[in-house]
Design a protein around this motif. Structure first.
Motif, PDB file in Angstrom:
ATOM      1  N   MET A   1       0.831  -1.204   0.000  1.00 14.67           N
ATOM      2  CA  MET A   1       0.000   0.000   0.000  1.00 14.67           C
ATOM      3  C   MET A   1       0.866   1.254   0.000  1.00 14.67           C
ATOM      4  O   MET A   1       2.022   1.224   0.406  1.00 14.67           O
ATOM      5  CB  MET A   1      -0.941   0.006   1.209  1.00 14.67           C
ATOM      6  CG  MET A   1      -1.969  -1.119   1.171  1.00 14.67           C
ATOM      7  SD  MET A   1      -3.139  -1.036  -0.207  1.00 14.67           S
ATOM      8  CE  MET A   1      -2.514  -2.354  -1.267  1.00 14.67           C
ATOM      9  N   LEU A   2       0.268   2.364  -0.419  1.00 13.41           N
ATOM     10  CA  LEU A   2       1.009   3.612  -0.610  1.00 13.41           C
ATOM     11  C   LEU A   2       0.606   4.674   0.411  1.00 13.41           C
ATOM     12  O   LEU A   2      -0.498   4.638   0.957  1.00 13.41           O
ATOM     13  CB  LEU A   2       0.713   4.189  -2.008  1.00 13.41           C
ATOM     14  CG  LEU A   2       1.761   3.981  -3.115  1.00 13.41           C
ATOM     15  CD1 LEU A   2       1.989   2.501  -3.345  1.00 13.41           C
ATOM     16  CD2 LEU A   2       1.293   4.664  -4.382  1.00 13.41           C
ATOM     17  N   LYS A   3       1.513   5.622   0.590  1.00 17.11           N
ATOM     18  CA  LYS A   3       1.147   6.883   1.214  1.00 17.11           C
ATOM     19  C   LYS A   3       0.742   7.850   0.100  1.00 17.11           C
ATOM     20  O   LYS A   3       1.501   8.039  -0.854  1.00 17.11           O
ATOM     21  CB  LYS A   3       2.322   7.463   2.001  1.00 17.11           C
ATOM     22  CG  LYS A   3       2.635   6.749   3.302  1.00 17.11           C
ATOM     23  CD  LYS A   3       3.724   7.510   4.043  1.00 17.11           C
ATOM     24  CE  LYS A   3       3.999   6.896   5.407  1.00 17.11           C
ATOM     25  NZ  LYS A   3       5.030   7.668   6.147  1.00 17.11           N
ATOM     26  N   ILE A   4      -0.444   8.453   0.239  1.00 20.67           N
ATOM     27  CA  ILE A   4      -0.963   9.362  -0.777  1.00 20.67           C
ATOM     28  C   ILE A   4      -1.360  10.667  -0.105  1.00 20.67           C
ATOM     29  O   ILE A   4      -2.132  10.672   0.863  1.00 20.67           O
ATOM     30  CB  ILE A   4      -2.186   8.771  -1.494  1.00 20.67           C
ATOM     31  CG1 ILE A   4      -1.912   7.347  -1.977  1.00 20.67           C
ATOM     32  CG2 ILE A   4      -2.601   9.661  -2.657  1.00 20.67           C
ATOM     33  CD1 ILE A   4      -3.148   6.644  -2.516  1.00 20.67           C
ATOM     34  N   ALA A   5      -0.845  11.781  -0.623  1.00 21.00           N
ATOM     35  CA  ALA A   5      -1.225  13.104  -0.118  1.00 21.00           C
ATOM     36  C   ALA A   5      -2.114  13.791  -1.150  1.00 21.00           C
ATOM     37  O   ALA A   5      -1.795  13.827  -2.342  1.00 21.00           O
ATOM     38  CB  ALA A   5       0.010  13.948   0.160  1.00 21.00           C
ATOM     39  N   PHE A   6      -3.219  14.337  -0.678  1.00 20.25           N
ATOM     40  CA  PHE A   6      -4.162  15.088  -1.510  1.00 20.25           C
ATOM     41  C   PHE A   6      -4.078  16.551  -1.080  1.00 20.25           C
ATOM     42  O   PHE A   6      -4.294  16.860   0.101  1.00 20.25           O
ATOM     43  CB  PHE A   6      -5.577  14.560  -1.326  1.00 20.25           C
ATOM     44  CG  PHE A   6      -5.744  13.119  -1.727  1.00 20.25           C
ATOM     45  CD1 PHE A   6      -6.164  12.779  -2.997  1.00 20.25           C
ATOM     46  CD2 PHE A   6      -5.470  12.094  -0.827  1.00 20.25           C
ATOM     47  CE1 PHE A   6      -6.314  11.457  -3.383  1.00 20.25           C
ATOM     48  CE2 PHE A   6      -5.610  10.762  -1.195  1.00 20.25           C
ATOM     49  CZ  PHE A   6      -6.040  10.443  -2.481  1.00 20.25           C
ATOM     50  N   VAL A   7      -3.782  17.441  -2.026  1.00 18.41           N
ATOM     51  CA  VAL A   7      -3.489  18.824  -1.657  1.00 18.41           C
ATOM     52  C   VAL A   7      -4.315  19.804  -2.490  1.00 18.41           C
ATOM     53  O   VAL A   7      -4.297  19.765  -3.723  1.00 18.41           O
ATOM     54  CB  VAL A   7      -1.988  19.136  -1.828  1.00 18.41           C
ATOM     55  CG1 VAL A   7      -1.712  20.602  -1.473  1.00 18.41           C
ATOM     56  CG2 VAL A   7      -1.142  18.217  -0.962  1.00 18.41           C
ATOM     57  N   ALA A 142      -2.781   4.419  -7.824  1.00 18.96           N
ATOM     58  CA  ALA A 142      -2.080   4.006  -6.609  1.00 18.96           C
ATOM     59  C   ALA A 142      -1.810   2.508  -6.612  1.00 18.96           C
ATOM     60  O   ALA A 142      -0.731   2.050  -6.214  1.00 18.96           O
ATOM     61  CB  ALA A 142      -2.896   4.395  -5.382  1.00 18.96           C
ATOM     62  N   ALA A 143      -2.784   1.732  -7.084  1.00 21.53           N
ATOM     63  CA  ALA A 143      -2.592   0.288  -7.151  1.00 21.53           C
ATOM     64  C   ALA A 143      -1.468  -0.063  -8.119  1.00 21.53           C
ATOM     65  O   ALA A 143      -0.637  -0.947  -7.850  1.00 21.53           O
ATOM     66  CB  ALA A 143      -3.891  -0.388  -7.572  1.00 21.53           C
ATOM     67  N   ALA A 144      -1.408   0.630  -9.264  1.00 22.49           N
ATOM     68  CA  ALA A 144      -0.346   0.363 -10.238  1.00 22.49           C
ATOM     69  C   ALA A 144       1.021   0.733  -9.670  1.00 22.49           C
ATOM     70  O   ALA A 144       2.003  -0.016  -9.836  1.00 22.49           O
ATOM     71  CB  ALA A 144      -0.624   1.136 -11.526  1.00 22.49           C
ATOM     72  N   LEU A 145       1.103   1.879  -9.004  1.00 22.12           N
ATOM     73  CA  LEU A 145       2.375   2.283  -8.413  1.00 22.12           C
ATOM     74  C   LEU A 145       2.816   1.308  -7.327  1.00 22.12           C
ATOM     75  O   LEU A 145       4.012   0.991  -7.211  1.00 22.12           O
ATOM     76  CB  LEU A 145       2.262   3.696  -7.840  1.00 22.12           C
ATOM     77  CG  LEU A 145       2.064   4.836  -8.845  1.00 22.12           C
ATOM     78  CD1 LEU A 145       1.806   6.144  -8.106  1.00 22.12           C
ATOM     79  CD2 LEU A 145       3.266   4.968  -9.772  1.00 22.12           C
ATOM     80  N   ALA A 146       1.875   0.817  -6.535  1.00 15.44           N
ATOM     81  CA  ALA A 146       2.212  -0.133  -5.472  1.00 15.44           C
ATOM     82  C   ALA A 146       2.767  -1.434  -6.044  1.00 15.44           C
ATOM     83  O   ALA A 146       3.590  -2.104  -5.411  1.00 15.44           O
ATOM     84  CB  ALA A 146       0.984  -0.408  -4.613  1.00 15.44           C
ATOM     85  N   ARG A 147       2.313  -1.785  -7.268  1.00 15.25           N
ATOM     86  CA  ARG A 147       2.784  -3.021  -7.904  1.00 15.25           C
ATOM     87  C   ARG A 147       3.939  -2.760  -8.871  1.00 15.25           C
ATOM     88  O   ARG A 147       4.362  -3.665  -9.586  1.00 15.25           O
ATOM     89  CB  ARG A 147       1.630  -3.678  -8.662  1.00 15.25           C
ATOM     90  CG  ARG A 147       0.492  -4.157  -7.776  1.00 15.25           C
ATOM     91  CD  ARG A 147      -0.492  -5.025  -8.566  1.00 15.25           C
ATOM     92  NE  ARG A 147      -1.162  -4.265  -9.615  1.00 15.25           N
ATOM     93  CZ  ARG A 147      -2.375  -3.722  -9.508  1.00 15.25           C
ATOM     94  NH1 ARG A 147      -3.050  -3.856  -8.364  1.00 15.25           N
ATOM     95  NH2 ARG A 147      -2.915  -3.047 -10.510  1.00 15.25           N
ATOM     96  N   ASP A 148       4.427  -1.524  -8.907  1.00 17.23           N
ATOM     97  CA  ASP A 148       5.499  -1.125  -9.828  1.00 17.23           C
ATOM     98  C   ASP A 148       5.138  -1.391 -11.277  1.00 17.23           C
ATOM     99  O   ASP A 148       5.988  -1.751 -12.102  1.00 17.23           O
ATOM    100  CB  ASP A 148       6.807  -1.846  -9.469  1.00 17.23           C
ATOM    101  CG  ASP A 148       7.395  -1.348  -8.154  1.00 17.23           C
ATOM    102  OD1 ASP A 148       7.312  -0.138  -7.902  1.00 17.23           O
ATOM    103  OD2 ASP A 148       7.900  -2.175  -7.394  1.00 17.23           O
ATOM    104  N   GLU A 149       3.863  -1.170 -11.603  1.00 20.06           N
ATOM    105  CA  GLU A 149       3.402  -1.312 -12.980  1.00 20.06           C
ATOM    106  C   GLU A 149       3.458   0.046 -13.674  1.00 20.06           C
ATOM    107  O   GLU A 149       3.317   1.095 -13.025  1.00 20.06           O
ATOM    108  CB  GLU A 149       1.976  -1.852 -13.011  1.00 20.06           C
ATOM    109  CG  GLU A 149       1.839  -3.263 -12.468  1.00 20.06           C
ATOM    110  CD  GLU A 149       0.393  -3.736 -12.422  1.00 20.06           C
ATOM    111  OE1 GLU A 149       0.171  -4.923 -12.096  1.00 20.06           O
ATOM    112  OE2 GLU A 149      -0.510  -2.908 -12.709  1.00 20.06           O
ATOM    113  N   PRO A 150       3.628   0.102 -14.967  1.00 18.12           N
ATOM    114  CA  PRO A 150       3.666   1.392 -15.674  1.00 18.12           C
ATOM    115  C   PRO A 150       2.315   2.086 -15.610  1.00 18.12           C
ATOM    116  O   PRO A 150       1.258   1.438 -15.650  1.00 18.12           O
ATOM    117  CB  PRO A 150       4.032   1.003 -17.110  1.00 18.12           C
ATOM    118  CG  PRO A 150       3.663  -0.436 -17.233  1.00 18.12           C
ATOM    119  CD  PRO A 150       3.855  -1.044 -15.878  1.00 18.12           C
TER     120      PRO A 150
END
Length: 489
Positions: A1-7, A142-150
């Motif tokens: 899972m990722l840390k995600i900031a919404f600004v 976020a799911a793609a980034l967590a799995r290191d997918e493009p």
């Protein structure tokens, strides 16, 4: 899972970025960051660790926001944009990238959706834009980034392919809105509702939405043309009232709710279901909503029984031909009938009037002011039409040579108020501004209006408080004239 900031990034103090016409307003209006909260809620439900920062509401400057981001160390940074603030928003992304070199920086919002490729070309620090309704897109990203997918595997993005922006596959809109978590728990975790204000609701209030998409096709309305589309999708009555009951429990300080749907009673049957469920459960907070003048009288009556207190209504123009040109799909007769019914029910009405529409002349503006005085809503605003990239109105004014600047920073005055960036065939921007100043004074300084308003605030303590809060700033602009300017290229 990722840390995600919404600004919602820093810009001008009390800059209301989320509203349809972003600005610092005369009445002190400041919208909740509803779309950021929706995306944050969905990502939190998916197991990600989130932070939500609303700098214009909290007063945090760029250094404070960057320090908080550095401490949180997000893998994904989601930044909301708007047309008048876009240069500042891109500069914020560049500063954030310096502080967080390994973070994926994503833009969202109306302007980013309308000008995605330009945003990527203008600021190398921005990695991609999540287009349209971005909550599902951010979750999937976020799911793609967590799995290191493009990121190219994620639908609904505009991303970098080498040095060139590339539009990815389109993302289908969500039909079943009950699948989305409510946004008010995100408010509870990260925001202070007392920071937000809408003059059409009793303060403090909580703003939510019960639908997405608008079935109408007004040429100037930015959200349906850049974010939500025109297909109406609805939350069920039970899903809505469950959130209202949560608001009642979680925000004991809340004194009202505002439904920020494009048109709350767009689906008459579903509106009735919500009202009847509020009545059945005994929901007792007063509430406000956006409506059109073609709402049926029986629907208004049921809304009133369910606790509706205030309505925000777009009358727009007193000339039928101009209404038709902007595809408003209402008639002057409907406006008159609506006000008779609303007044009989004791509903408080805020009327919106615009000038500078295609074909505007001094005569059509005179008709608009006459209609406003005849209808006599409780409050009224008069503005030159605001046009934004991604809308049919923007395209028309640009094509006809009636957009007086393409510098988006000129969409606001130095003080952050709405600027005037259009003209008509026979009226320049200065004439539109002068008329709005005159119309505002004519409307508010009539003896009949002043006596009627005095009687209302004397009878209604909440209306006195609402008028006092909104009126302190507004009165200064009313007496000295507008800070609206004419744009210059």
């Amino acid at each position: 899972m990722l840390k995600i900031a919404f600004v919602n990034p820093p810009y001008l103090a009390r800059f209301s970025r989320t509203q349809r016409s972003p600005a610092v307003t005369k009445s002190g209006t400041l919208y909740f960051p509803m779309w950021l909260a929706a995306a944050a809620a969905l990502c939190a439900e998916s197991g990600h660790e989130i932070d939500l920062i609303d700098a214009p509401a909290s007063g945090a400057d760029i250094e404070a926001v960057l320090a908080r981001l550095a401490h949180f160390a997000p893998r994904l940074l989601v930044v909301e944009t708007s047309t008048p603030s876009i240069a500042s928003d891109l500069a914020f992304c560049a500063r954030a990238r310096e502080r967080l070199p390994g973070t994926c920086v994503a833009l969202v919002g109306t302007h980013a959706s309308a000008r995605a490729q330009a945003c990527l070309r203008d600021e190398p620090a921005v990695d991609l834009v999540v287009l349209g309704e971005y909550d599902l897109g951010v979750r999937d990203l976020a799911a793609a980034l967590a799995r290191d997918e493009p990121v190219s595997t994620v639908a609904g993005l505009c991303y970098r392919d080498g040095d060139r922006p590339r539009l990815g596959a389109a993302r289908a809109v969500l039909d079943d809105l009950d699948r989305l978590p409510p946004i008010s728990p995100i408010y509870r975790r990260f925001l202070d509702i007392r920071d937000y204000f809408n003059p059409n609701a009793i303060h403090p209030m909580v703003t939510i939405s019960t639908s997405r998409g608008c079935p109408n096709h007004c040429t100037f309305c930015v959200y349906p043309q850049t974010i939500t589309g025109h297909r109406l999708r609805r939350r069920s009555a039970g899903h809505v009232v469950d959130e209202l009951e949560y608001i009642r429990r979680a925000f004991p300080e809340a004194r009202s709710v505002f439904f920020e749907d494009d048109t709350f009673p767009a689906d008459r049957a579903r509106c009735a279901e919500i009202c009847e469920e509020m009545i059945r459960r005994g929901f007792d907070l007063p509430w406000s909503a956006n409506v059109r003048v073609d709402v049926e009288p029986e629907t208004l009556r049921l809304m009133r029984r369910a606790g509706c207190r205030n309505l925000c209504v777009g009358f727009e123009s007193g000339d039928q031909a101009l209404l038709d040109r902007v595809r408003k799909r209402i008639t002057l007769a409907q406006s008159r009938a609506f006000m008779r019914e609303a007044r009989a029910l004791g509903l408080i009405v805020h009327g919106c009037f615009m000038v500078g529409l295609p074909g505007e002349t001094p005569e059509t503006m005179r008709r608009t002011l006459e209609l406003a005085i005849e209808l006599a809503p409780d409050t009224a605003q008069f503005y030159p039409i605001m046009v934004y990239p991604g809308t049919a109105a923007y395209d028309w004014y640009a094509r006809e040579g009636m957009l007086v600047t393409e510098d988006f920073s000129r969409w606001l005055t130095p003080a952050g108020l709405h600027n005037t960036v259009v003209r008509s065939a026979v009226l320049d921007a200065e004439a539109l501004v002068a008329f709005c100043d005159q119309a505002r004074r004519r409307f508010y300084l009539r003896p009949r209006y002043l006596w009627r308003r005095l009687g209302l605030v004397a009878r209604d303590r909440e209306e006195f408080r609402r008028t006092w809060r909104a009126g302190r700033t507004f009165l200064r602009h009313l007496l000295r004239g507008s800070d609206i300017e004419a744009g210059h290229g």
